[in-house]
Design an enzyme around this catalytic site. Structure first.
Site, PDB file in Angstrom:
ATOM      1  N   GLU A  21     -17.381  -4.420  -3.677  1.00  9.66           N
ATOM      2  CA  GLU A  21     -17.677  -4.772  -2.281  1.00  9.66           C
ATOM      3  C   GLU A  21     -18.342  -3.586  -1.573  1.00  9.66           C
ATOM      4  OE1 GLU A  21     -13.542  -6.154  -1.697  1.00  9.66           O
ATOM      5  OE2 GLU A  21     -14.457  -7.963  -0.879  1.00  9.66           O
TER       6      GLU A  21
ATOM      7  N   GLU B 194      -9.677  -9.428  -8.395  1.00 12.27           N
ATOM      8  CA  GLU B 194      -8.523  -9.615  -7.498  1.00 12.27           C
ATOM      9  C   GLU B 194      -7.653 -10.798  -7.891  1.00 12.27           C
ATOM     10  OE1 GLU B 194     -11.605  -8.957  -6.490  1.00 12.27           O
ATOM     11  OE2 GLU B 194     -11.592  -7.538  -4.813  1.00 12.27           O
TER      12      GLU B 194
ATOM     13  N   GLY C  70     -12.753  -3.974  -4.500  1.00 17.03           N
ATOM     14  CA  GLY C  70     -13.292  -3.306  -3.308  1.00 17.03           C
ATOM     15  C   GLY C  70     -14.415  -2.339  -3.655  1.00 17.03           C
TER      16      GLY C  70
ATOM     17  N   ALA D 208      -9.588  -1.537  -4.361  1.00 20.01           N
ATOM     18  CA  ALA D 208      -8.561  -1.058  -3.440  1.00 20.01           C
ATOM     19  C   ALA D 208      -7.473  -0.368  -4.252  1.00 20.01           C
ATOM     20  CB  ALA D 208      -7.974  -2.232  -2.667  1.00 20.01           C
TER      21      ALA D 208
HETATM   22  N1  CAA Z   1      -5.476   1.168  -7.724  1.00 20.23           N
HETATM   23  C1  CAA Z   1      -4.577   2.120  -8.006  1.00 20.23           C
HETATM   24  N2  CAA Z   1      -4.537   2.746  -9.196  1.00 20.23           N
HETATM   25  C2  CAA Z   1      -5.451   2.398 -10.121  1.00 20.23           C
HETATM   26  C3  CAA Z   1      -6.419   1.409  -9.881  1.00 20.23           C
HETATM   27  C4  CAA Z   1      -6.409   0.780  -8.612  1.00 20.23           C
HETATM   28  N3  CAA Z   1      -7.315  -0.157  -8.282  1.00 20.23           N
HETATM   29  N4  CAA Z   1      -7.179   1.271 -10.994  1.00 20.23           N
HETATM   30  C5  CAA Z   1      -6.703   2.139 -11.891  1.00 20.23           C
HETATM   31  N5  CAA Z   1      -5.665   2.816 -11.354  1.00 20.23           N
HETATM   32  C6  CAA Z   1      -4.840   3.857 -12.009  1.00 20.23           C
HETATM   33  C7  CAA Z   1      -3.947   3.257 -13.070  1.00 20.23           C
HETATM   34  O1  CAA Z   1      -2.774   2.729 -12.511  1.00 20.23           O
HETATM   35  C8  CAA Z   1      -3.699   4.455 -13.938  1.00 20.23           C
HETATM   36  O2  CAA Z   1      -2.733   5.274 -13.327  1.00 20.23           O
HETATM   37  P1  CAA Z   1      -1.712   6.170 -14.231  1.00 20.23           P
HETATM   38  O3  CAA Z   1      -2.583   7.163 -14.915  1.00 20.23           O
HETATM   39  O4  CAA Z   1      -0.824   6.771 -13.212  1.00 20.23           O
HETATM   40  O5  CAA Z   1      -1.035   5.211 -15.171  1.00 20.23           O
HETATM   41  C9  CAA Z   1      -5.027   5.221 -13.885  1.00 20.23           C
HETATM   42  O6  CAA Z   1      -5.692   4.758 -12.706  1.00 20.23           O
HETATM   43  C10 CAA Z   1      -5.899   4.924 -15.049  1.00 20.23           C
HETATM   44  O7  CAA Z   1      -6.040   3.502 -15.179  1.00 20.23           O
HETATM   45  P2  CAA Z   1      -6.210   2.779 -16.603  1.00 20.23           P
HETATM   46  O8  CAA Z   1      -5.296   3.411 -17.598  1.00 20.23           O
HETATM   47  O9  CAA Z   1      -6.090   1.314 -16.380  1.00 20.23           O
HETATM   48  O10 CAA Z   1      -7.718   3.221 -16.946  1.00 20.23           O
HETATM   49  P3  CAA Z   1      -8.774   2.520 -17.911  1.00 20.23           P
HETATM   50  O11 CAA Z   1      -9.902   3.492 -18.017  1.00 20.23           O
HETATM   51  O12 CAA Z   1      -8.108   2.016 -19.151  1.00 20.23           O
HETATM   52  O13 CAA Z   1      -9.286   1.197 -17.105  1.00 20.23           O
HETATM   53  C11 CAA Z   1     -10.039   0.021 -15.158  1.00 20.23           C
HETATM   54  C12 CAA Z   1     -10.043   1.343 -15.946  1.00 20.23           C
HETATM   55  C13 CAA Z   1     -10.772  -1.081 -15.950  1.00 20.23           C
HETATM   56  C14 CAA Z   1     -10.785   0.319 -13.875  1.00 20.23           C
HETATM   57  C15 CAA Z   1      -8.578  -0.443 -14.894  1.00 20.23           C
HETATM   58  O14 CAA Z   1      -7.853   0.659 -14.379  1.00 20.23           O
HETATM   59  C16 CAA Z   1      -8.427  -1.593 -13.916  1.00 20.23           C
HETATM   60  O15 CAA Z   1      -8.620  -2.728 -14.281  1.00 20.23           O
HETATM   61  N6  CAA Z   1      -8.067  -1.288 -12.644  1.00 20.23           N
HETATM   62  C17 CAA Z   1      -7.765  -2.275 -11.627  1.00 20.23           C
HETATM   63  C18 CAA Z   1      -9.005  -2.981 -11.137  1.00 20.23           C
HETATM   64  C19 CAA Z   1      -8.649  -4.001 -10.080  1.00 20.23           C
HETATM   65  O16 CAA Z   1      -7.828  -4.882 -10.243  1.00 20.23           O
HETATM   66  N7  CAA Z   1      -9.300  -3.872  -8.903  1.00 20.23           N
HETATM   67  C20 CAA Z   1      -9.101  -4.750  -7.781  1.00 20.23           C
HETATM   68  C21 CAA Z   1      -8.200  -4.129  -6.783  1.00 20.23           C
HETATM   69  S1  CAA Z   1      -7.806  -5.225  -5.441  1.00 20.23           S
HETATM   70  C22 CAA Z   1      -9.034  -5.049  -4.335  1.00 20.23           C
HETATM   71  O17 CAA Z   1      -9.977  -4.334  -4.556  1.00 20.23           O
HETATM   72  C23 CAA Z   1      -8.828  -5.814  -3.044  1.00 20.23           C
HETATM   73  C24 CAA Z   1      -9.970  -5.785  -2.119  1.00 20.23           C
HETATM   74  O18 CAA Z   1     -11.080  -5.976  -2.444  1.00 20.23           O
HETATM   75  C25 CAA Z   1      -9.757  -5.554  -0.685  1.00 20.23           C
END
Ligand code: CAA
Length: 261
Positions: free
Chosen positions: A115, A135, A112, A69
């Site tokens: 998912e 999450e 997500g 998400a």
């Molecule tokens: N939402 C919004 N922005 C995100 C994002 C997300 N899920 N994942 C990454 N981004 C953004 C970062 O904030 C960053 O933005 P900026 O360039 O503006 O700083 C950009 O994407 C690049 O991210 P990283 O520098 O972290 O990239 P990376 O290649 O080093 O790592 C990654 C990639 C492992 C996917 C890492 O970004 C990460 O861990 N992301 C979050 C994953 C996460 O927690 N997902 C669960 C979300 S909650 C959910 O999904 C709820 C549900 O089921 C309903």
């Protein structure tokens, strides 16, 4: 494109009745913002009623299938916002899509995103794929059926490890556990998914549709209750300070401190 005016996904239909959908928000690591889910739901809705579509291939990018998400959208949401969120309607449209959908996963497939991948009927993965439900690091839990589908697909112990620790699972482990049907070189994932979709598209469409529905019936009845429970829990967590802390920490790029509040 198959549908005009889309911002977050790329679509194309070939002459072998296969619709390709690519998630395309590389700057946000393909995070599933609400508009993206809406575009996906609209595309699948059109495809449902289109005889020229017999199978779908869903892909992301070379390094990220989808990072979950969009965390920036979650920052200010209350439990009531989550309960009234149009996202659940879009997820339902994805869940109810009646034609075979093959997922081709390369790179990160998280939250997500995982998912969404589990909504596909068959998953193929590149050796670089990493599956996870992180999450918990945000003070929340999976909210689009992840706790239910993951448990069903890989069993309680592995599902608990992923959901409670946020640790990722490699492509090979995911194949061993039954999450994906096959692992291949990342360059081949989409080709293999297309080949499988094309094969399926030569089969009688009504039989394919009823075959999908029948296979899903093996578990759907049990899923419904669990999904409703998960959804309520997910919304409730939006009232906690730990969720606010988890989301702020992510956005401020620091480690969160959780207090049980
Ligand atoms: N939402 C919004 N922005 C995100 C994002 C997300 N899920 N994942 C990454 N981004 C953004 C970062 O904030 C960053 O933005 P900026 O360039 O503006 O700083 C950009 O994407 C690049 O991210 P990283 O520098 O972290 O990239 P990376 O290649 O080093 O790592 C990654 C990639 C492992 C996917 C890492 O970004 C990460 O861990 N992301 C979050 C994953 C996460 O927690 N997902 C669960 C979300 S909650 C959910 O999904 C709820 C549900 O089921 C309903």
């Amino acid at each position: 494109p198959y549908l005009d005016g889309l911002e977050d996904i790329l679509t194309s239909l070939d002459d072998s009745f296969v619709l390709s959908i690519q998630i395309n928000r590389p700057k946000a690591r393909n995070a599933l913002r609400t508009n993206l889910l809406k575009e996906l739901a609209d595309t699948l809705d059109k495809a449902t009623h289109d005889d020229m579509v017999r199978a779908v291939v869903l892909t992301g990018g070379a390094k990220v299938f989808a990072a979950g998400a969009d965390i920036t959208e979650m920052a200010d949401k209350t439990p009531v916002d989550v309960m009234n969120d149009p996202r659940s309607g879009y997820w339902m449209a994805i869940r109810n899509f009646p034609k075979p959908m093959i997922g081709a996963v390369n790179g990160f497939c998280l939250g997500g995103g995982n998912e969404l991948a589990m909504h596909c009927d068959v998953l193929l993965a590149g050796t670089n794929a990493q599956f996870g439900q992180p999450e918990i690091n945000l003070g929340i839990i999976p909210g689009a059926g992840g706790t239910q589908r993951l448990t069903q697909m890989i069993g309680k112990s592995k599902a608990m490890r992923m959901v409670l620790s946020g640790q990722f699972m490699s492509a090979h482990e995911a194949e061993k556990a039954g999450l994906v049907a096959e692992v291949c070189e990342p360059e081949l994932t989409i080709d293999k998914a297309m080949a499988l979709a094309k094969t399926i598209a030569t089969k009688p469409p009504v039989a394919a549709r009823l075959a999908k529905e029948s296979v899903l019936k093996a578990s759907d009845a049990m899923l419904a209750q669990g999904i409703a429970f998960e959804r309520r829990s997910f919304a409730t967590l939006f009232a906690t300070q730990d969720k606010a802390e988890g989301v702020s920490a992510f956005m401020e790029k620091r480690k969160p401190t959780f207090k049980g509040q």
